[in-house]
Design a protein around this motif. Structure first.
Motif, PDB file in Angstrom:
ATOM      1  N   THR A  13       0.827  -1.204   0.000  1.00  0.00           N
ATOM      2  CA  THR A  13       0.000   0.000   0.000  1.00  0.00           C
ATOM      3  C   THR A  13       0.863   1.256   0.000  1.00  0.00           C
ATOM      4  N   ALA A  14       1.985   1.228   0.699  1.00  0.00           N
ATOM      5  CA  ALA A  14       2.864   2.396   0.742  1.00  0.00           C
ATOM      6  C   ALA A  14       3.467   2.667  -0.631  1.00  0.00           C
ATOM      7  N   ALA A  15       3.907   1.613  -1.315  1.00  0.00           N
ATOM      8  CA  ALA A  15       4.446   1.791  -2.661  1.00  0.00           C
ATOM      9  C   ALA A  15       3.360   2.273  -3.613  1.00  0.00           C
ATOM     10  N   GLN A  16       2.151   1.753  -3.447  1.00  0.00           N
ATOM     11  CA  GLN A  16       1.042   2.166  -4.310  1.00  0.00           C
ATOM     12  C   GLN A  16       0.770   3.661  -4.202  1.00  0.00           C
ATOM     13  N   ARG A  17       0.897   4.233  -3.000  1.00  0.00           N
ATOM     14  CA  ARG A  17       0.697   5.676  -2.827  1.00  0.00           C
ATOM     15  C   ARG A  17       1.648   6.466  -3.725  1.00  0.00           C
ATOM     16  N   THR A  99      -2.915  19.932   5.311  1.00  0.00           N
ATOM     17  CA  THR A  99      -2.062  19.198   6.247  1.00  0.00           C
ATOM     18  C   THR A  99      -2.901  18.473   7.289  1.00  0.00           C
ATOM     19  N   MET A 100      -3.938  19.121   7.768  1.00  0.00           N
ATOM     20  CA  MET A 100      -4.799  18.507   8.781  1.00  0.00           C
ATOM     21  C   MET A 100      -5.413  17.210   8.267  1.00  0.00           C
ATOM     22  N   TRP A 101      -5.967  17.225   7.045  1.00  0.00           N
ATOM     23  CA  TRP A 101      -6.611  16.026   6.527  1.00  0.00           C
ATOM     24  C   TRP A 101      -5.599  14.953   6.139  1.00  0.00           C
ATOM     25  N   LYS A 102      -4.397  15.347   5.763  1.00  0.00           N
ATOM     26  CA  LYS A 102      -3.332  14.345   5.558  1.00  0.00           C
ATOM     27  C   LYS A 102      -2.972  13.688   6.886  1.00  0.00           C
ATOM     28  N   GLU A 103      -2.956  14.481   7.950  1.00  0.00           N
ATOM     29  CA  GLU A 103      -2.661  13.926   9.278  1.00  0.00           C
ATOM     30  C   GLU A 103      -3.784  13.007   9.750  1.00  0.00           C
ATOM     31  N   VAL A 104      -5.011  13.366   9.440  1.00  0.00           N
ATOM     32  CA  VAL A 104      -6.139  12.502   9.796  1.00  0.00           C
ATOM     33  C   VAL A 104      -5.983  11.139   9.131  1.00  0.00           C
ATOM     34  N   GLU A 105      -5.635  11.144   7.855  1.00  0.00           N
ATOM     35  CA  GLU A 105      -5.421   9.866   7.155  1.00  0.00           C
ATOM     36  C   GLU A 105      -4.330   9.055   7.834  1.00  0.00           C
ATOM     37  N   ALA A 106      -3.214   9.714   8.131  1.00  0.00           N
ATOM     38  CA  ALA A 106      -2.048   9.001   8.663  1.00  0.00           C
ATOM     39  C   ALA A 106      -2.266   8.485  10.086  1.00  0.00           C
ATOM     40  N   TYR A 107      -2.971   9.257  10.909  1.00  0.00           N
ATOM     41  CA  TYR A 107      -3.037   8.932  12.335  1.00  0.00           C
ATOM     42  C   TYR A 107      -4.400   8.419  12.808  1.00  0.00           C
ATOM     43  N   GLN A 108      -5.450   8.608  11.997  1.00  0.00           N
ATOM     44  CA  GLN A 108      -6.774   8.126  12.366  1.00  0.00           C
ATOM     45  C   GLN A 108      -7.244   6.991  11.456  1.00  0.00           C
ATOM     46  N   PHE A 109      -7.189   7.231  10.143  1.00  0.00           N
ATOM     47  CA  PHE A 109      -7.674   6.233   9.184  1.00  0.00           C
ATOM     48  C   PHE A 109      -6.696   5.075   9.007  1.00  0.00           C
ATOM     49  N   ASP A 110      -5.436   5.386   8.820  1.00  0.00           N
ATOM     50  CA  ASP A 110      -4.479   4.345   8.442  1.00  0.00           C
ATOM     51  C   ASP A 110      -4.282   3.254   9.509  1.00  0.00           C
ATOM     52  N   PRO A 111      -4.133   3.586  10.796  1.00  0.00           N
ATOM     53  CA  PRO A 111      -3.888   2.510  11.765  1.00  0.00           C
ATOM     54  C   PRO A 111      -4.975   1.438  11.762  1.00  0.00           C
ATOM     55  N   ASP A 168      -6.804  12.907  -0.185  1.00  0.00           N
ATOM     56  CA  ASP A 168      -7.637  11.823  -0.712  1.00  0.00           C
ATOM     57  C   ASP A 168      -6.773  10.697  -1.260  1.00  0.00           C
ATOM     58  N   LEU A 169      -5.751  11.066  -2.005  1.00  0.00           N
ATOM     59  CA  LEU A 169      -4.873  10.087  -2.661  1.00  0.00           C
ATOM     60  C   LEU A 169      -4.320   9.064  -1.674  1.00  0.00           C
ATOM     61  N   HIS A 170      -3.892   9.532  -0.515  1.00  0.00           N
ATOM     62  CA  HIS A 170      -3.249   8.640   0.451  1.00  0.00           C
ATOM     63  C   HIS A 170      -4.173   7.519   0.932  1.00  0.00           C
ATOM     64  N   HIS A 171      -5.481   7.695   0.822  1.00  0.00           N
ATOM     65  CA  HIS A 171      -6.435   6.686   1.269  1.00  0.00           C
ATOM     66  C   HIS A 171      -6.597   5.508   0.307  1.00  0.00           C
ATOM     67  N   LEU A 172      -6.323   5.730  -0.969  1.00  0.00           N
ATOM     68  CA  LEU A 172      -6.760   4.786  -1.988  1.00  0.00           C
ATOM     69  C   LEU A 172      -6.272   3.349  -1.827  1.00  0.00           C
ATOM     70  N   PRO A 173      -4.998   3.110  -1.526  1.00  0.00           N
ATOM     71  CA  PRO A 173      -4.558   1.710  -1.447  1.00  0.00           C
ATOM     72  C   PRO A 173      -5.309   0.880  -0.407  1.00  0.00           C
ATOM     73  N   ILE A 200     -12.992   8.375  -6.248  1.00  0.00           N
ATOM     74  CA  ILE A 200     -11.528   8.296  -6.244  1.00  0.00           C
ATOM     75  C   ILE A 200     -11.006   6.971  -6.806  1.00  0.00           C
ATOM     76  N   ILE A 201     -11.749   5.875  -6.632  1.00  0.00           N
ATOM     77  CA  ILE A 201     -11.238   4.610  -7.173  1.00  0.00           C
ATOM     78  C   ILE A 201     -11.395   4.553  -8.689  1.00  0.00           C
ATOM     79  N   ALA A 202     -12.184   5.465  -9.252  1.00  0.00           N
ATOM     80  CA  ALA A 202     -12.370   5.492 -10.704  1.00  0.00           C
ATOM     81  C   ALA A 202     -11.334   6.360 -11.423  1.00  0.00           C
ATOM     82  N   ARG A 203     -10.393   6.931 -10.682  1.00  0.00           N
ATOM     83  CA  ARG A 203      -9.413   7.817 -11.317  1.00  0.00           C
ATOM     84  C   ARG A 203      -8.515   7.012 -12.268  1.00  0.00           C
ATOM     85  N   PRO A 204      -8.260   7.543 -13.468  1.00  0.00           N
ATOM     86  CA  PRO A 204      -7.410   6.840 -14.439  1.00  0.00           C
ATOM     87  C   PRO A 204      -6.023   6.497 -13.890  1.00  0.00           C
TER      88      PRO A 204
END
Length: 215
Positions: A13-17, A99-111, A168-173, A200-204
């Motif tokens: 998933t990290a490489a996919q980002r 930055t706030m929403w990137k942090e939310v992904e990293a520290y709330q969604f990702d774990p 948004d991008l960081h969530h996709l994998p 977002i999953i439909a992005r080319p």
């Protein structure tokens, strides 16, 4: 211009980002597969690129990076005039929102989502048993995060603003993997989250990342 090289696994998933970010920015790169099953990520040569022995690793001439979100941030800034605008340029306030929403992904969604990917997708893939207690705990955590997203996405098409950004991008994998598990219902049951996921999953660019897995 130096050739960009991304060392990693297309299943990571990290490489996919990083791959997704490069495709969104329309930046040419060379993908260097790392055979993690054979332990290549722990080899002396690879550890010179990523001392933690994880994927991905990024090279641009003599410039080297590891940690996927640091890499995507560099790409988005360095190639800001190419491809998709993944940043939120303007005031310090708009930058802080991104930055706030990137942090939310990293520290709330990702774990929570990463643990669910491991338990519900990767463990079955490798033939090991799923821990139902871990699944239950992290489904509850993810549901709380998605409740926040549902509220946010009722006000904004994407998380940081009304266009697609790194937040948004960081969530996709992780989302892609979870859509193939029972956790899909957590996304489907929230209308605004469900619409965002479908978008977002439909992005080319994401389709190009998925195509790499089939090669």
């Amino acid at each position: 211009m130096a050739v960009i090289k991304v060392h990693g696994s297309v299943l990571s998933t990290a490489a996919q980002r990083v791959l997704l970010c490069l495709y969104e920015k329309e930046v040419h790169f060379q993908f260097v597969p790392v055979n993690m099953g054979a332990g290549e990520h722990k080899s002396e040569n690879y550890l010179s690129l990523n001392p933690f022995g994880q994927v991905p690793a990024f090279e641009e001439g003599d410039f080297k990076l590891f940690e996927s979100r640091a890499i995507t941030g560099y790409i988005a800034h360095e190639y800001t005039d190419k491809g998709t605008q993944l940043l939120l340029p303007g005031s310090n306030k708009s930058m802080a929102v991104l930055t706030m929403w990137k942090e939310v992904e990293a520290y709330q969604f990702d774990p929570a989502s990463s643990k669910l990917v491991w338990e519900l997708y990767l463990k079955p893939f490798f033939g090991t048993a799923t821990d139902s207690a871990v699944v239950e705990e992290n489904e509850a955590k993810l549901a709380k995060v998605l409740d926040v997203y549902e509220s946010r996405l009722s006000q904004s098409k994407y998380l940081a603003c009304d266009y697609f950004t790194l937040a948004d991008l960081h969530h996709l994998p992780n989302i892609q993997y979870l859509l193939g598990t029972p956790v899909k219902r957590l996304f489907d049951s929230r209308p605004h989250v469900s619409a965002w996921v479908a978008d977002i999953i439909a992005r080319p660019a994401w389709s190009k990342v998925l195509a790499m897995q089939k090669q």
